[in-house]
Design an enzyme around this catalytic site. Structure first.
Site, PDB file in Angstrom:
ATOM      1  N   GLY A 237     -19.771 -30.199  33.447  1.00  0.00           N
ATOM      2  CA  GLY A 237     -20.476 -29.633  34.812  1.00  0.00           C
ATOM      3  C   GLY A 237     -21.244 -28.409  34.099  1.00  0.00           C
ATOM      4  O   GLY A 237     -21.444 -28.299  32.963  1.00  0.00           O
ATOM      5  N   SER A 238     -21.321 -27.548  35.230  1.00  0.00           N
ATOM      6  CA  SER A 238     -22.289 -26.352  34.567  1.00  0.00           C
ATOM      7  C   SER A 238     -21.468 -25.383  34.062  1.00  0.00           C
ATOM      8  O   SER A 238     -20.083 -25.363  33.805  1.00  0.00           O
ATOM      9  CB  SER A 238     -22.356 -25.554  36.002  1.00  0.00           C
ATOM     10  OG  SER A 238     -21.485 -25.185  36.691  1.00  0.00           O
ATOM     11  N   GLY A 242     -17.467 -24.340  33.935  1.00  0.00           N
ATOM     12  CA  GLY A 242     -16.512 -24.030  32.411  1.00  0.00           C
ATOM     13  C   GLY A 242     -16.035 -22.685  32.242  1.00  0.00           C
ATOM     14  O   GLY A 242     -14.697 -22.437  31.779  1.00  0.00           O
ATOM     15  N   GLU A 259     -17.906 -29.925  28.306  1.00  0.00           N
ATOM     16  CA  GLU A 259     -19.196 -30.475  28.270  1.00  0.00           C
ATOM     17  C   GLU A 259     -20.097 -29.961  29.276  1.00  0.00           C
ATOM     18  O   GLU A 259     -20.119 -30.113  30.274  1.00  0.00           O
ATOM     19  CB  GLU A 259     -19.222 -32.023  28.559  1.00  0.00           C
ATOM     20  CG  GLU A 259     -18.533 -32.717  27.431  1.00  0.00           C
ATOM     21  CD  GLU A 259     -19.162 -32.915  26.203  1.00  0.00           C
ATOM     22  OE1 GLU A 259     -20.355 -32.402  26.139  1.00  0.00           O
ATOM     23  OE2 GLU A 259     -18.394 -33.512  25.275  1.00  0.00           O
ATOM     24  N   CYS A 293     -28.213 -33.246  31.191  1.00  0.00           N
ATOM     25  CA  CYS A 293     -27.775 -31.953  30.621  1.00  0.00           C
ATOM     26  C   CYS A 293     -28.580 -31.907  29.327  1.00  0.00           C
ATOM     27  O   CYS A 293     -28.907 -30.763  28.669  1.00  0.00           O
ATOM     28  CB  CYS A 293     -26.153 -32.145  30.156  1.00  0.00           C
ATOM     29  SG  CYS A 293     -26.109 -33.834  29.393  1.00  0.00           S
TER      30      CYS A 293
HETATM   31  P1  NAD Z   1     -20.920 -28.295  38.821  1.00  0.00           P
HETATM   32  O1  NAD Z   1     -20.253 -27.549  37.833  1.00  0.00           O
HETATM   33  O2  NAD Z   1     -21.368 -27.641  39.917  1.00  0.00           O
HETATM   34  O3  NAD Z   1     -19.562 -29.417  39.091  1.00  0.00           O
HETATM   35  C1  NAD Z   1     -19.211 -30.322  38.305  1.00  0.00           C
HETATM   36  C2  NAD Z   1     -17.785 -30.586  38.409  1.00  0.00           C
HETATM   37  O4  NAD Z   1     -17.016 -29.598  38.235  1.00  0.00           O
HETATM   38  C3  NAD Z   1     -17.523 -31.252  40.145  1.00  0.00           C
HETATM   39  O5  NAD Z   1     -16.802 -32.173  40.003  1.00  0.00           O
HETATM   40  C4  NAD Z   1     -16.971 -30.011  40.643  1.00  0.00           C
HETATM   41  O6  NAD Z   1     -16.139 -30.312  41.709  1.00  0.00           O
HETATM   42  C5  NAD Z   1     -16.082 -29.387  39.430  1.00  0.00           C
HETATM   43  N1  NAD Z   1     -15.698 -27.811  39.645  1.00  0.00           N
HETATM   44  C6  NAD Z   1     -16.465 -26.903  40.021  1.00  0.00           C
HETATM   45  N2  NAD Z   1     -15.720 -25.667  39.812  1.00  0.00           N
HETATM   46  C7  NAD Z   1     -14.471 -25.972  39.548  1.00  0.00           C
HETATM   47  C8  NAD Z   1     -13.481 -25.115  39.051  1.00  0.00           C
HETATM   48  N3  NAD Z   1     -13.510 -23.828  39.484  1.00  0.00           N
HETATM   49  N4  NAD Z   1     -12.307 -26.019  38.913  1.00  0.00           N
HETATM   50  C9  NAD Z   1     -12.207 -27.214  38.732  1.00  0.00           C
HETATM   51  N5  NAD Z   1     -13.466 -28.137  38.944  1.00  0.00           N
HETATM   52  C10 NAD Z   1     -14.444 -27.394  39.331  1.00  0.00           C
HETATM   53  O7  NAD Z   1     -21.930 -29.259  38.148  1.00  0.00           O
HETATM   54  P2  NAD Z   1     -23.067 -30.314  38.637  1.00  0.00           P
HETATM   55  O8  NAD Z   1     -23.994 -29.679  39.539  1.00  0.00           O
HETATM   56  O9  NAD Z   1     -22.419 -31.563  39.390  1.00  0.00           O
HETATM   57  O10 NAD Z   1     -23.632 -30.990  37.359  1.00  0.00           O
HETATM   58  C11 NAD Z   1     -24.808 -30.365  36.737  1.00  0.00           C
HETATM   59  C12 NAD Z   1     -24.346 -29.519  35.476  1.00  0.00           C
HETATM   60  O11 NAD Z   1     -23.733 -30.146  34.688  1.00  0.00           O
HETATM   61  C13 NAD Z   1     -25.309 -29.146  34.593  1.00  0.00           C
HETATM   62  O12 NAD Z   1     -25.282 -27.834  34.245  1.00  0.00           O
HETATM   63  C14 NAD Z   1     -25.340 -29.915  33.408  1.00  0.00           C
HETATM   64  O13 NAD Z   1     -25.973 -29.495  32.389  1.00  0.00           O
HETATM   65  C15 NAD Z   1     -24.083 -30.234  33.193  1.00  0.00           C
HETATM   66  N6  NAD Z   1     -23.716 -31.417  32.684  1.00  0.00           N
HETATM   67  C16 NAD Z   1     -23.302 -31.381  31.283  1.00  0.00           C
HETATM   68  C17 NAD Z   1     -22.879 -32.521  30.621  1.00  0.00           C
HETATM   69  C18 NAD Z   1     -22.489 -32.276  29.079  1.00  0.00           C
HETATM   70  O14 NAD Z   1     -22.159 -33.641  28.622  1.00  0.00           O
HETATM   71  N7  NAD Z   1     -22.845 -31.306  28.353  1.00  0.00           N
HETATM   72  C19 NAD Z   1     -23.178 -33.712  31.208  1.00  0.00           C
HETATM   73  C20 NAD Z   1     -23.510 -33.838  32.621  1.00  0.00           C
HETATM   74  C21 NAD Z   1     -23.881 -32.652  33.198  1.00  0.00           C
END
Ligand code: NAD
Length: 506
Positions: A237-238, A242, A259, A293
């Site tokens: 995720g974002s 992380g 990731e 991503c």
């Molecule tokens: P996001 O960070 O909003 O959410 C991702 C996941 O994390 C969701 O399931 C969310 O519920 C969970 N989450 C959020 N905060 C949390 C916390 N404090 N504790 C536990 N879980 C939590 O991301 P998004 O908008 O769904 O996706 C887009 C982002 O993901 C972009 O920044 C993109 O670059 C990144 N991404 C990275 C990769 C990679 O492999 N590097 C792959 C796909 C997406």
């Protein structure tokens, strides 16, 4: 013909074998970005239920770790078979729920099938080393053992592939999985669980609760992160996410695979094949509506070819088809939601403030409804790398900058916080090799004459710096899912100590 998205979603979920009780009357409202309309109401779990699921997964671990790895591979082989059978329906559901064009929805499921094939082979190759020992009559070796419960947190933009990269490896490595998908894509997650359940029904050696799904928001993700019985959390995720998850896992010394976001760049050198570069840039920057991503976000073009490449690029941008991925052959589907659209507009305003010249970026009225957000991808010519160029905006914006000096462009290439994917277009081997060398690109993925996106599953996938440092998928990424033990066996009749230490007792 106008497709009724809600009706089609229901039909697909039925075909994929998802129980109606899971998505018809729940508390989480699910929308399709294709039209913005509500398509389902999904049942969520409470924190207490999530805790219980993790306890049950831990019980499953005790049995699953004893099943021989090649046999565990058989389960993943069956999963691959079920995915092949479900590919058309699951791929279309990905398009409905994440807004991907049809070929990308199908491509995502193909990636799941590929990682299953990879993991099946891996199930006979989880090997360690035999290492020379300094002591006579001794043998030293490494063995790899199952680790424990693997928690998966995934993002909306690869709603099913990321689960499979982790689940296929975790399962052959002897670990149960507990998955918290994005709250924006719960339906494809339910479908994956149903597909895996069919594979499990054909397999007699799996303990109960080997794979579980926790539908919920980030608070449920936090239960996974904080629970002592989750040995590894693979979180995609974002970078913001992380930053929250990483320290919490570190606090309890749990393992993590992070990731996170990318701010990926390409360099186009004077010798580049411009036809090839143009196609790679177009797919890398506009594909998936800029919501990968690995999307290409920054482009450095040498000043000698700038006026040849950039007008062609702008022409490609102006002519690309944007529209409903279910009804048209459009190459660009919708943004995931209004927040993504607002962030894009904010970044474009900020780019203008920094002296950027913006082409595109407006909402495509013909495709959009009040609740769906289709945009013309934007090219922004920037005088320098500043302001929004330094950050990931999850939308189709390509910042283009001119360069003259190779050393300097390498520095600029690396002068952002994220470090996921990168590419160079050149026919000059000195430039190509330098880009891949120790003082070249600082990213986890560095390509020559191909774009930043569309990685194959055979390589390890992930990035450095604020991308989190995790690796998933191919190569030796499996090691993160296992516990390494160094074993020394003494088959002599003496007890020599290492480093010549003597400790003789009477
Ligand atoms: P996001 O960070 O909003 O959410 C991702 C996941 O994390 C969701 O399931 C969310 O519920 C969970 N989450 C959020 N905060 C949390 C916390 N404090 N504790 C536990 N879980 C939590 O991301 P998004 O908008 O769904 O996706 C887009 C982002 O993901 C972009 O920044 C993109 O670059 C990144 N991404 C990275 C990769 C990679 O492999 N590097 C792959 C796909 C997406």
């Amino acid at each position: 013909m106008t497709i009724d998205v809600k009706t089609e979603t229901a039909a697909l979920l039925d075909k994929l074998g998802v129980d109606r009780a899971a998505w018809s009357t729940g508390d989480m409202v699910s929308h399709s970005p294709v039209t913005g309309e509500e398509i389902a109401r999904v049942k969520t779990v409470s924190a207490a239920e999530a805790g219980k699921a993790i306890e049950a997964a831990h019980e499953a671990f005790k049995a699953w770790r004893l099943v021989p790895a090649p046999k565990r591979g058989e389960l993943v082989r069956l999963l691959g078979e079920e995915l092949r059978a479900a590919k058309a329906d699951l791929g279309r559901l990905v398009s409905i729920e994440a807004g991907k064009i049809i070929s990308e929805g199908l491509g995502e499921v193909q990636e799941m099938i590929d990682i299953c094939d990879f993991a099946v082979g891996l199930s006979r190759q989880l090997y360690g080393l035999t290492i020379a020992t300094e002591r006579p009559g001794h043998r030293m070796m490494e063995t790899w053992h199952p680790l424990g419960v693997v928690g998966i947190i995934s993002a909306f933009n690869f709603p099913v592939a990321v689960w499979s990269w982790n689940a296929a490896l975790a399962l052959v490595c002897g670990n149960p999985v507990v998955w918290k998908p994005s709250e924006k894509t719960p339906l494809t997650a339910l479908a994956c669980q149903a597909v895996l359940d069919r594979a499990l029904a054909r397999f007699s050696d799996a303990p109960k609760k080997l794979s579980q799904l926790l539908i919920g928001d980030r608070a449920i993700g936090e239960v996974l992160v904080d629970h002592k019985k989750v040995a590894l959390v693979s979180a995609t995720g974002s970078t913001r996410m992380g930053r929250e998850v990483g320290p919490r896992l570190a606090k309890r010394f749990a393992r993590s695979i992070l990731e996170l976001g990318g701010n990926n760049a390409g360099i186009v050198c004077p010798s580049a094949d411009l036809d090839m570069a143009l196609r790679a840039i177009a797919f890398g920057a506009m594909g998936t509506a800029g919501q990968r991503c690995t999307t290409l976000r920054r482009l450095f073009v040498h000043e000698n070819i700038y006026d040849q490449l950039v007008p062609r690029l702008k022409k490609a941008y102006a002519s690309v088809s944007v529209g409903n991925p279910l009804e048209t052959n459009a190459l660009i589907g919708p943004l995931i939601d209004k927040a993504a659209f607002d962030n894009m507009q904010k970044a474009l305003l900020a780019a203008r403030d920094e002296g950027g010249s913006v082409t595109g970026g407006e909402r495509v009225a013909a495709a959009s409804r009040d609740t769906a957000y289709y945009v013309q991808p934007a090219i922004v010519e920037m005088p320098k790398q500043a302001g929004p160029v330094l950050e990931e905006t999850f939308a189709p914006i390509l910042y283009v900058m001119k360069y003259s000096d190779f050393d300097q462009v390498l520095e600029e290439h690396n002068a952002v916080a994220a470090g996921l994917s990168s590419s160079i277009f050149t026919l000059n081997m000195q430039e190509a090799e330098r880009f891949l060398s120790a003082d070249g690109s600082d990213c986890g993925i560095a390509n020559v004459n191909i774009g930043t996106s569309g990685a194959e599953i055979g390589g390890a996938f992930g990035g450095e710096k604020e991308t989190g440092g995790g690796r998933e998928s191919g190569s030796d990424a499996w090691r993160a899912y296992m516990r390494r033990a160094t074993n020394t066996v003494n088959y002599s009749k003496a007890l020599p100590l290492a480093q010549g230490v003597s400790f003789d007792i009477e």
